[in-house]
Design an enzyme around this catalytic site. Structure first.
Site, PDB file in Angstrom:
ATOM      1  N   ASP A   1     -42.214  -8.484 -23.837  1.00  0.00           N
ATOM      2  CA  ASP A   1     -41.270  -9.254 -24.639  1.00  0.00           C
ATOM      3  C   ASP A   1     -39.959  -9.324 -23.847  1.00  0.00           C
ATOM      4  O   ASP A   1     -39.737  -8.538 -22.916  1.00  0.00           O
ATOM      5  CB  ASP A   1     -41.082  -8.551 -25.990  1.00  0.00           C
ATOM      6  CG  ASP A   1     -39.932  -9.121 -26.785  1.00  0.00           C
ATOM      7  OD1 ASP A   1     -39.945 -10.343 -27.027  1.00  0.00           O
ATOM      8  OD2 ASP A   1     -39.017  -8.355 -27.140  1.00  0.00           O
TER       9      ASP A   1
ATOM     10  N   ASP B   1     -36.184 -10.465 -25.312  1.00  0.00           N
ATOM     11  CA  ASP B   1     -35.000 -10.009 -26.051  1.00  0.00           C
ATOM     12  C   ASP B   1     -35.281  -8.682 -26.744  1.00  0.00           C
ATOM     13  O   ASP B   1     -36.235  -8.548 -27.509  1.00  0.00           O
ATOM     14  CB  ASP B   1     -34.595 -11.067 -27.070  1.00  0.00           C
ATOM     15  CG  ASP B   1     -34.126 -12.345 -26.399  1.00  0.00           C
ATOM     16  OD1 ASP B   1     -32.925 -12.452 -26.114  1.00  0.00           O
ATOM     17  OD2 ASP B   1     -34.975 -13.226 -26.143  1.00  0.00           O
TER      18      ASP B   1
ATOM     19  N   ASP C   1     -40.414  -5.123 -29.332  1.00  0.00           N
ATOM     20  CA  ASP C   1     -39.461  -4.480 -30.239  1.00  0.00           C
ATOM     21  C   ASP C   1     -39.359  -5.125 -31.612  1.00  0.00           C
ATOM     22  O   ASP C   1     -38.640  -4.614 -32.473  1.00  0.00           O
ATOM     23  CB  ASP C   1     -38.061  -4.496 -29.616  1.00  0.00           C
ATOM     24  CG  ASP C   1     -37.427  -5.881 -29.679  1.00  0.00           C
ATOM     25  OD1 ASP C   1     -36.333  -6.004 -30.261  1.00  0.00           O
ATOM     26  OD2 ASP C   1     -38.037  -6.841 -29.189  1.00  0.00           O
TER      27      ASP C   1
END
EC number: 3.6.1.-
Length: 273
Positions: free
Chosen positions: A8, A10, A212
């Protein structure tokens, strides 16, 4: 030995200045040199990611738009999903009870009817920017996803409206606390990574992944090794309690983990620095 690593962006690789830290860049290059295929799996648009990777000196496969598009390292499309035209029309024509801004993503860019320059801060590295438009000027076909941006509580209330009106016709996820996404039914990073793995003659068991937020859930839960960032959304940690939690993004936790995995994979990992 894992043969593919999916990241991922961001909250996982990108620091607060929306750039990849130097220690993390070094670790990613080491990983690629070890023969592991790099894949970047993000809610960001392909055009945005192309600029970020070029600036960072990285190359790899791309899963963009939270799984709506998969491209090879040269940008050739491998897989894609779009929202049904009738659903796009319904979302744009319905007077939702919300102050959230609406954003629509297509191959040719990011479109919105609200001018909010603050949203461009996250895209300074790539120069990617929204295009102001009237909704009736856009085709109803060829649309990847919607994003609604507002406070989390407002989006929670909006999500209830959307689910009530479109149950079974689309999928919904929070890619951040202030960003609610509407995706084609059955579309997520996990499905997209499975498609890419098949293309590369791999299985998901051959992959590791880092994330996240809730848009990472399916990817993290299905790979051979899913790693949850220390700064991950509490809901993600609660729903995937079986997965290893590593360091935080701002501490370049991915690099810390990769250095351990590349040098001492037989030893127990600790996220402590």
């Amino acid at each position: 030995m894992y043969r593919l690593a999916a990241f991922d962006m961001d909250g996982t690789l990108l620091m607060r200045d929306h750039k990849i830290g130097s220690i993390t860049l070094n670790a990613l290059h080491q990983l690629a040199d070890a023969g592991v295929t790099l894949t970047f799996a993000t809610g960001r648009h392909y055009l945005d990611m192309k600029g970020i990777l070029s600036h960072s000196g990285l190359n790899g496969y791309l899963i963009t738009g939270n799984g709506t598009r998969v491209c090879d390292a040269e940008g050739n499309p491998l897989y894609g999903m779009d929202l049904p035209a009738e659903l796009v029309e319904f979302v744009l024509r319905t007077p939702w009870q919300t102050n959230a801004s609406i954003h629509l993503f297509r191959d040719d860019g990011w479109f919105t009817d609200r001018n909010d320059p603050d949203l461009l801060i996250a895209h300074t590295t790539s120069g990617f920017h929204f295009q102001l438009t009237e909704w009736d000027e856009l085709p109803l076909t060829g649309n990847h996803k919607f994003c609604f941006i507002a406070s989390h509580q407002e989006l929670v209330e909006l999500k209830a409206q959307l689910e009530q009106q479109m149950s079974g016709e689309a999928d919904f996820c929070f890619s951040a606390t202030d960003c609610l996404e509407v995706l084609p039914r059955g579309c997520n990073k996990g499905v997209a990574l499975e498609k890419l793995s098949h293309h590369l003659d791999l299985t998901l068991a051959d992959c590791m992944a880092f994330g996240d937020a809730m848009n990472d859930k399916e990817m993290l839960s299905r790979v051979g090794r899913g790693l949850v960032m220390g700064n991950a959304l509490p809901q993600l940690k609660q729903e995937l309690p079986q997965l290893q939690i590593i360091g935080r993004c701002e501490q370049q936790g991915v690099a810390h983990y990769l250095h351990h995995w590349l040098s001492s994979p037989h030893l127990t990992y600790s996220p402590e620095f």
